[in-house]
Motif scaffolding. Structure first.
Motif, short mmCIF file in Angstrom:
data_model
loop_
_atom_site.label_atom_id
_atom_site.label_comp_id
_atom_site.label_asym_id
_atom_site.label_seq_id
_atom_site.Cartn_x
_atom_site.Cartn_y
_atom_site.Cartn_z
N LYS A 128 4.79 -14.32 -1.54
CA LYS A 128 5.50 -15.46 -2.14
C LYS A 128 6.86 -15.71 -1.50
O LYS A 128 7.82 -16.13 -2.15
CB LYS A 128 5.64 -15.27 -3.66
CG LYS A 128 4.29 -15.20 -4.37
CD LYS A 128 4.43 -15.15 -5.87
CE LYS A 128 3.05 -15.15 -6.53
NZ LYS A 128 3.13 -15.10 -8.00
N ARG A 129 6.92 -15.47 -0.19
CA ARG A 129 8.14 -15.75 0.57
C ARG A 129 7.96 -17.14 1.19
O ARG A 129 7.79 -17.30 2.39
CB ARG A 129 8.35 -14.66 1.63
CG ARG A 129 8.59 -13.29 1.01
CD ARG A 129 8.47 -12.17 2.01
NE ARG A 129 9.48 -12.24 3.06
CZ ARG A 129 9.52 -11.42 4.11
NH1 ARG A 129 8.60 -10.47 4.24
NH2 ARG A 129 10.46 -11.56 5.03
N THR A 157 0.30 -24.77 3.49
CA THR A 157 1.54 -24.06 3.13
C THR A 157 2.44 -24.95 2.28
O THR A 157 3.01 -24.50 1.27
CB THR A 157 2.28 -23.60 4.40
OG1 THR A 157 1.40 -22.77 5.18
CG2 THR A 157 3.53 -22.80 4.04
N TYR A 158 2.57 -26.21 2.67
CA TYR A 158 3.36 -27.15 1.86
C TYR A 158 2.79 -27.26 0.44
O TYR A 158 3.53 -27.29 -0.55
CB TYR A 158 3.35 -28.54 2.50
CG TYR A 158 4.19 -28.69 3.75
CD1 TYR A 158 5.36 -27.96 3.93
CD2 TYR A 158 3.82 -29.59 4.75
CE1 TYR A 158 6.13 -28.11 5.07
CE2 TYR A 158 4.58 -29.74 5.90
CZ TYR A 158 5.73 -29.00 6.05
OH TYR A 158 6.48 -29.15 7.19
N GLN A 159 1.46 -27.34 0.36
CA GLN A 159 0.81 -27.52 -0.95
C GLN A 159 1.01 -26.28 -1.84
O GLN A 159 1.30 -26.41 -3.03
CB GLN A 159 -0.68 -27.79 -0.74
CG GLN A 159 -1.39 -28.20 -2.02
CD GLN A 159 -2.30 -27.13 -2.56
OE1 GLN A 159 -2.70 -26.23 -1.84
NE2 GLN A 159 -2.65 -27.23 -3.82
N ILE A 160 0.89 -25.09 -1.24
CA ILE A 160 1.07 -23.86 -2.01
C ILE A 160 2.51 -23.76 -2.53
O ILE A 160 2.75 -23.40 -3.68
CB ILE A 160 0.73 -22.63 -1.15
CG1 ILE A 160 -0.78 -22.59 -0.85
CG2 ILE A 160 1.15 -21.33 -1.82
CD1 ILE A 160 -1.18 -21.55 0.15
N TRP A 161 3.47 -24.13 -1.69
CA TRP A 161 4.87 -24.11 -2.08
C TRP A 161 5.13 -25.15 -3.17
O TRP A 161 5.85 -24.89 -4.15
CB TRP A 161 5.73 -24.35 -0.86
CG TRP A 161 7.23 -24.35 -1.02
CD1 TRP A 161 8.10 -25.14 -0.34
CD2 TRP A 161 8.05 -23.53 -1.86
NE1 TRP A 161 9.39 -24.86 -0.69
CE2 TRP A 161 9.40 -23.87 -1.64
CE3 TRP A 161 7.77 -22.53 -2.80
CZ2 TRP A 161 10.46 -23.27 -2.30
CZ3 TRP A 161 8.82 -21.94 -3.46
CH2 TRP A 161 10.15 -22.29 -3.22
N ALA A 164 3.91 -23.80 -6.42
CA ALA A 164 4.82 -22.76 -6.93
C ALA A 164 6.06 -23.40 -7.54
O ALA A 164 6.58 -22.94 -8.58
CB ALA A 164 5.21 -21.81 -5.80
N LEU A 165 6.53 -24.47 -6.93
CA LEU A 165 7.71 -25.16 -7.44
C LEU A 165 7.44 -25.80 -8.81
O LEU A 165 8.33 -25.88 -9.66
CB LEU A 165 8.18 -26.23 -6.45
CG LEU A 165 8.84 -25.69 -5.17
CD1 LEU A 165 8.94 -26.80 -4.12
CD2 LEU A 165 10.21 -25.10 -5.47
#
Length: 206
Positions: A128-129, A157-161, A164-165
């Motif tokens: 989760k970095r 990667t954008y979608q996972i972040w 998380a947001l």
């Protein structure tokens, strides 16, 4: 896993071309990617097996342009041997060789860099970095700007972040990254459906 198993896993006949191997892997990797199937262990195992098969085939199947180049270099050496016994031809061969191997070596280096970066990207995501993951994948995308696979990794990667947001209640920032995911890989239907579900979550919170 032998070569026959590798070809079968990728849905190909033995002796398939480098281009066919790459195209088949891209299609199947997108279908079984763990980020697209987060709760499906069978899909995860399939993705790992596909990646191992692909890497193994890359060690024995050269890109068409590289194979053709190797043949030309070998033919040039044979021709030089038959006309030697003087110093001049030997000098000519030595002068030509340093420039010749560069294209295949560069391809190899880029491929290695790509997969090493992918492994590091997966570690960052698992830990989760997310800022580090985004910096890493954006740098790779800048370097390999025409690689569709890298573009797909960047979008995921954008979608996972973004997801998380949402969990962190940073809703405006989440929306920005979800939109970036769609913009980066607009033809990825699986990603599109996932992002739409994330947008629905956003709407419910708002």
């Amino acid at each position: 896993m032998d070569l026959g198993d590798c070809y079968r896993l990728l849905g190909l006949r033995s002796g398939a071309s480098f281009a066919d191997i790459k195209a088949s892997y891209r299609r199947l990797a997108q279908q079984y990617h763990p980020d697209i199937n987060p709760d499906d262990n069978k899909a995860k195992d399939k993705f790992i097996a596909l990646t191992e098969a692909y890497k193994l085939l890359l060690t024995v199947v050269l890109p068409e342009e590289t194979a053709a180049h190797s043949t030309q270099v070998s033919t040039g050496r044979d021709a030089a041997k038959t006309t030697q016994r003087q110093k001049t031809p030997v000098t000519t061969v030595v002068n030509q060789q340093p420039g010749k191997p560069k294209p295949p070596n560069l391809l190899e280096i880029e491929e290695r860099l790509k997969w090493k970066t992918y492994e590091q990207l997966q570690r960052f995501l698992q830990e989760k970095r997310f800022p580090q993951a985004i910096a890493l994948v954006e740098a790779l995308a800048d370097r390999l700007s025409t690689d569709a696979e890298v573009r797909q990794w960047q979008a995921i990667t954008y979608q996972i972040w973004g997801r998380a947001l949402i969990s962190e209640n940073q809703l405006l920032k989440a929306r920005i990254y979800l939109k970036k995911a769609l913009k980066t890989d607009p033809h990825n239907k699986s990603l599109w459906y996932e992002v739409q579900r994330d947008f629905q979550r956003l709407e419910q919170i708002f």
